[in-house]
Motif scaffolding. Structure first.
Motif, PDB file in Angstrom:
ATOM      1  N   GLU A 190       0.817  -1.220   0.000  1.00 14.61           N
ATOM      2  CA  GLU A 190       0.000   0.000   0.000  1.00 14.61           C
ATOM      3  C   GLU A 190       0.846   1.263   0.000  1.00 14.61           C
ATOM      4  N   HIS A 208       0.769   3.951  -3.288  1.00 19.02           N
ATOM      5  CA  HIS A 208       0.376   5.360  -3.201  1.00 19.02           C
ATOM      6  C   HIS A 208       1.573   6.287  -3.001  1.00 19.02           C
ATOM      7  N   VAL A 260      -1.799   7.729   4.236  1.00 18.18           N
ATOM      8  CA  VAL A 260      -2.850   7.212   3.358  1.00 18.18           C
ATOM      9  C   VAL A 260      -4.168   7.109   4.118  1.00 18.18           C
ATOM     10  N   GLU A 261      -4.093   6.609   5.348  1.00 15.59           N
ATOM     11  CA  GLU A 261      -5.313   6.434   6.138  1.00 15.59           C
ATOM     12  C   GLU A 261      -5.942   7.777   6.498  1.00 15.59           C
ATOM     13  N   ARG A 275      -7.677   9.098   3.480  1.00 15.31           N
ATOM     14  CA  ARG A 275      -8.912   8.348   3.218  1.00 15.31           C
ATOM     15  C   ARG A 275     -10.044   8.812   4.140  1.00 15.31           C
ATOM     16  N   VAL A 276      -9.730   9.072   5.397  1.00 14.91           N
ATOM     17  CA  VAL A 276     -10.754   9.492   6.368  1.00 14.91           C
ATOM     18  C   VAL A 276     -11.158  10.949   6.161  1.00 14.91           C
ATOM     19  N   HIS A 324     -10.737  12.921   3.453  1.00 13.01           N
ATOM     20  CA  HIS A 324     -11.217  13.272   2.108  1.00 13.01           C
ATOM     21  C   HIS A 324     -11.726  12.005   1.417  1.00 13.01           C
ATOM     22  N   PRO A 325     -12.809  11.437   1.915  1.00 15.62           N
ATOM     23  CA  PRO A 325     -13.255  10.119   1.436  1.00 15.62           C
ATOM     24  C   PRO A 325     -13.554  10.044  -0.052  1.00 15.62           C
ATOM     25  N   GLU A 326     -13.923  11.165  -0.661  1.00 14.31           N
ATOM     26  CA  GLU A 326     -14.253  11.149  -2.088  1.00 14.31           C
ATOM     27  C   GLU A 326     -13.076  11.535  -2.973  1.00 14.31           C
ATOM     28  N   TRP A 371      -9.530  11.138  -1.849  1.00 17.03           N
ATOM     29  CA  TRP A 371      -8.248  10.775  -1.244  1.00 17.03           C
ATOM     30  C   TRP A 371      -7.248  10.224  -2.251  1.00 17.03           C
ATOM     31  N   LYS A 372      -7.720   9.459  -3.223  1.00 14.13           N
ATOM     32  CA  LYS A 372      -6.792   8.912  -4.212  1.00 14.13           C
ATOM     33  C   LYS A 372      -6.192  10.023  -5.076  1.00 14.13           C
TER      34      LYS A 372
END
Length: 416
Positions: free
Chosen positions: A131, A135, A142-143, A146-147, A149-151, A153-154
């Motif tokens: 992982e 990324h 990364v976590e 993700r939390v 900016h859930p939409e 984050w990638k």
């Protein structure tokens, strides 16, 4: 190769990349600009690719090598990805560099890199299976992305792995965007306007190529950072505080915008000197003082400020592509420590703001704990504080893109 590896090794040992590069450049003052740029690009791009090289090396090494050799191998793998057609030349150059750094490991370096080339087809699988490598960011980072900016984050992480844009701020007291754009076009430097005072270059160039820089008509400043002065919107006659001012870009922008009385604070004496040099180049004046902005009793004369720029210390997670060593140096627990420091600064500065005055809270972070959560906590502690919306939103979180780095802004007003 070896010089880039030395910079990478310094970061792996806990050092600051920019400081290490500046010291190296001073030691090699005769380097032509092309050499400086090549060393810088290779070191920065290697560090930007956090985890990718190690995912490959774990398949090729039984034990971790010495730091300088580890760094050299990471640089080599990055160069092999950048220029696969020059693979054999790259390996030869890296082996020669190893012979200088640690002669006894020359053979090991040669064997690892040739093995890596033989298994080149497996690199994507090795990287995708990890992982951090996939990324190119630490797992904790990364976590959080993700939390928070859930939409997005990638896209946020992907942006952090790109080259940062180079933007100029035009000194409106000495020139105009149109005039500087015409000058750049005449010098075959593609650029475009972005906002009232901002120009974004298509490709980064050395400031030595910019006559307008030496003459104080432009400054190099990220387009996102330039929003700070615009949002604070100083008016003629205002008494303004820039509480964490180095290197002086935002302070200078405030002075370019209006005739104000500005106090610029900076804790580090050497960084305070950079503020003074930048202001002198631009033909601007302010009072620069070395002080801890949270120790108000040491520097405040009791006269309230009309506007305060609180560009506080932070994780700099929004500027990671510009400072890729951050990926290597930051730890998850650092974010809470920054948040405590930010809270202390905000509470201290609030007492120096005049009733009806405005404070702009700024970070170059993308983490909520330093941004929206910090401001929400501040509003709960201070009943006399209210939010001044930014473009119909309570605050503004810029994520890094092709035009700018990541920044957070919240505008706070002290009730009358």
């Amino acid at each position: 190769m070896l010089r880039a590896a030395e910079l990478v090794a310094r970061v792996m040992e806990g050092g600051n990349l920019t400081d290490a590069f500046e010291r190296m450049a001073e030691l090699h003052g005769s380097w032509p600009e092309k050499t400086r740029a090549a060393v810088r690009d290779l070191a920065w791009s290697t560090l930007r690719d956090y985890g990718r090289g190690d995912a490959i090396l774990r398949q090729l090494l039984h034990t971790p090598p010495a730091i300088v050799i580890h760094a050299l191998l990471l640089v080599a793998l990055r160069r092999l990805e950048q220029r696969p057609e020059q693979a054999h030349t790259t390996v030869d150059q890296v082996v020669q560099a190893a012979a200088v750094a640690m002669p006894g490991l020359k053979g090991m370096v040669n064997g690892v890199l040739r093995n890596a080339l033989r298994q080149r087809a497996q690199w994507p699988q090795w990287i995708d299976g990890d992982e951090e490598a996939r990324h190119a960011h630490p797992r904790w980072w990364v976590e959080r992305a993700r939390v928070d900016h859930p939409e997005r984050w990638k896209a946020l992480l992907a942006a952090g792995n790109q080259r940062s844009p180079m933007a100029l701020r035009v000194n409106r007291r000495r020139s105009s965007v149109d005039a500087v754009l015409a000058e750049l076009a005449a010098d075959d430097i593609p650029a475009r306007a972005l906002g009232a005072d901002t120009i974004v270059l298509e490709h980064a160039v050395a400031v030595a190529r910019l006559a307008a820089y030496a003459e104080g008509r432009v400054s190099v400043q990220d387009a996102g950072a330039q929003r700070a002065a615009v949002l604070l919107a100083p008016q003629a006659g205002d008494r303004v505080l820039d509480a964490c001012a180095a290197p002086g870009g935002k302070a200078a922008h405030l002075l370019e915008m209006a005739d104000i009385e500005l106090l610029a604070l900076e804790l580090d004496p050497q960084r305070a000197q950079r503020i003074e040099r930048n202001l002198a180049r631009l033909g601007l004046q302010a009072r620069v003082q070395v002080a801890d902005c949270s120790a108000v009793q040491q520097w405040w004369d009791g006269r309230p400020f009309d506007r305060i720029l609180a560009d506080v210390p932070c994780s700099a997670s929004g500027a990671v592509r510009r400072h890729p060593d951050i990926k290597w140096l930051r730890r998850d627990e650092d974010i809470a420590a920054f948040a405590l420091q930010q809270r202390r600064i905000l509470d201290a500065l609030w007492h120096t703001l005049a009733a009806g005055g405005t404070m702009l809270y700024v970070t170059c972070s993308v983490f909520a704990q330093e941004n929206a959560a910090q401001v929400s906590s501040f509003l709960r502690r201070h009943a006399d504080a209210e939010i001044v919306p930014i473009e119909a939103s309570p605050d503004c979180q810029l994520l890094p893109d092709v035009d700018h780095d990541g920044f957070y802004f919240a505008r706070l007003r002290k009730r009358l």
